[in-house]
Design an enzyme around this catalytic site. Structure first.
Site, PDB file in Angstrom:
ATOM      1  N   HIS A   1      20.765  25.186  68.018  1.00 33.23           N
ATOM      2  CA  HIS A   1      20.292  26.362  67.274  1.00 33.23           C
ATOM      3  C   HIS A   1      19.046  26.007  66.456  1.00 33.23           C
ATOM      4  CE1 HIS A   1      23.784  28.585  68.418  1.00 33.23           C
ATOM      5  NE2 HIS A   1      24.627  27.925  67.651  1.00 33.23           N
TER       6      HIS A   1
ATOM      7  N   GLU B   1      24.843  22.579  66.526  1.00 37.35           N
ATOM      8  CA  GLU B   1      23.927  23.171  65.539  1.00 37.35           C
ATOM      9  C   GLU B   1      22.491  22.708  65.748  1.00 37.35           C
ATOM     10  OE1 GLU B   1      24.925  25.556  63.794  1.00 37.35           O
ATOM     11  OE2 GLU B   1      27.041  25.291  64.272  1.00 37.35           O
TER      12      GLU B   1
END
Length: 340
Positions: free
Chosen positions: A25, A22
């Site tokens: 991202h 994550e």
């Protein structure tokens, strides 16, 4: 007590890999000025949260992954920082950044593990008094590093390298007490055996590589893992995978538990494998996964206009529901397998 430790280690490993994914991202999205609503580790109900600079950082109850929730990701939104208002190439880079970070993490982790523990390499245990190895000056304790054109990275590569070498003249590089020596062996083909033979007996022995070699070997190892993963999915789609070859969260915890009992090095090596696994699985072209989102973006790039965000969001929602159903099914199968 061992079970509790295994579960804790499994939660930590899965949490770290989800965080790395994550973070990829999140970091690229922030660099491009995307509106990020939430950065979460885990799924399900929120256990802890904190808001900073308009982003909610949260820890959720189920340690099965994480999410980076963007403004206007699966619905129409007129905000200039909304996900659906950004150029398609920027969105593609944001999506790819998660799997890329897992692969990068795997390379770094593999390098650290290899530098710290080394690996098993072929060491000369003994050799025949009359043999190509004896004539070339090979000694007991020499570690084979290269045979012919093949640079060895693991113990298991030695035999194939010997069989593939030039039988008339073969250059072998060995490590002898920290010094690298180049030896030339002649006429290594054995008529009696019908294959190349150095005339040595080898055994696996721990060997520490120089740092740059660790980096190179790690890239090569991760590349092999990626090829293996794609080969596995190819077999899966062909129906060549048997029951027990695929597992869910319970199997992951069980495997990590076995790694814990074997030692910290095994946990590190398993973490590398799981990181590559997470990257490749997320790149599969299935709804709700990064690969599924990339498919829609590629369609948008070809068509010159995006799909209806509400329809795309619904497809990803259905894909997510099916993914959760698969996780539940695999969990049931894992539990039944353990009970049996």
């Amino acid at each position: 007590m061992t079970t509790i430790v295994s579960i804790l280690v499994a939660v930590i490993v899965i949490g770290v890999l989800a965080f790395v994914h994550e973070l990829g991202h999140f970091w690229v999205a922030r660099k491009f000025g995307f509106g990020v609503l939430e950065f979460a580790i885990g799924m399900g109900p929120v256990l802890w949260k904190k808001e900073k600079n308009g982003v909610q950082y949260s820890l959720r109850a189920l340690p099965l992954g994480g999410m980076c929730r963007f403004e206007g990701e699966d619905e129409d939104c007129d905000s200039p920082t909304a996900f659906n208002k950004q150029a398609v190439w920027k969105r593609m880079l944001v999506v790819v950044a998660g799997p890329f970070m897992n692969l990068l993490f795997a390379v770094v982790f593999a390098t650290v593990t290899l530098a710290a523990y080394g690996d098993y390499m072929p060491e000369i245990l003994d050799f025949a008094a009359v043999s190509p190895a004896a004539e070339a000056g090979m000694q007991k304790g020499d570690v084979l590093l290269r045979v012919g054109d093949k640079q060895l990275e693991y113990y298991t590569e030695a035999t194939d390298a010997i069989l593939a070498a030039n039988s008339e003249s073969c250059i072998v590089v060995v490590d002898r007490g920290g010094e690298r020596l180049e030896l030339t062996l002649y006429d290594i083909y054995s008529e009696a055996e019908g294959r190349n033979m150095l005339g040595v007996t080898i055994q696996p022995a721990r060997y520490r590589f120089p740092l740059l070699t660790c980096v190179g070997n790690s890239f090569h190892y991760i590349g092999e893992l990626v090829q293996t993963m794609f080969g596995f999915f190819g077999s899966l789609f062909k129906g060549e995978v048997h029951d027990g070859d695929v597992g869910g969260p319970v199997m992951i915890v069980d495997v990590i538990g076995q790694a814990v009992r074997l030692g910290f090095e095994t946990v590190l090596r398993l973490t590398v494998l799981l990181s590559v696994n997470l990257a490749i699985v997320n790149l599969l072209p299935l709804p709700a996964l990064d690969g599924g989102r990339l498919v829609f973006m590629l369609i948008e790039a070809v068509r010159g206009k995006p799909m209806d965000p509400d329809k795309e969001g619904m497809i990803h929602l259905i894909g997510f529901a099916l993914l959760m159903a698969l996780v539940v099914f695999l969990t049931y199968k894992d539990v039944m397998r353990l009970l049996q």
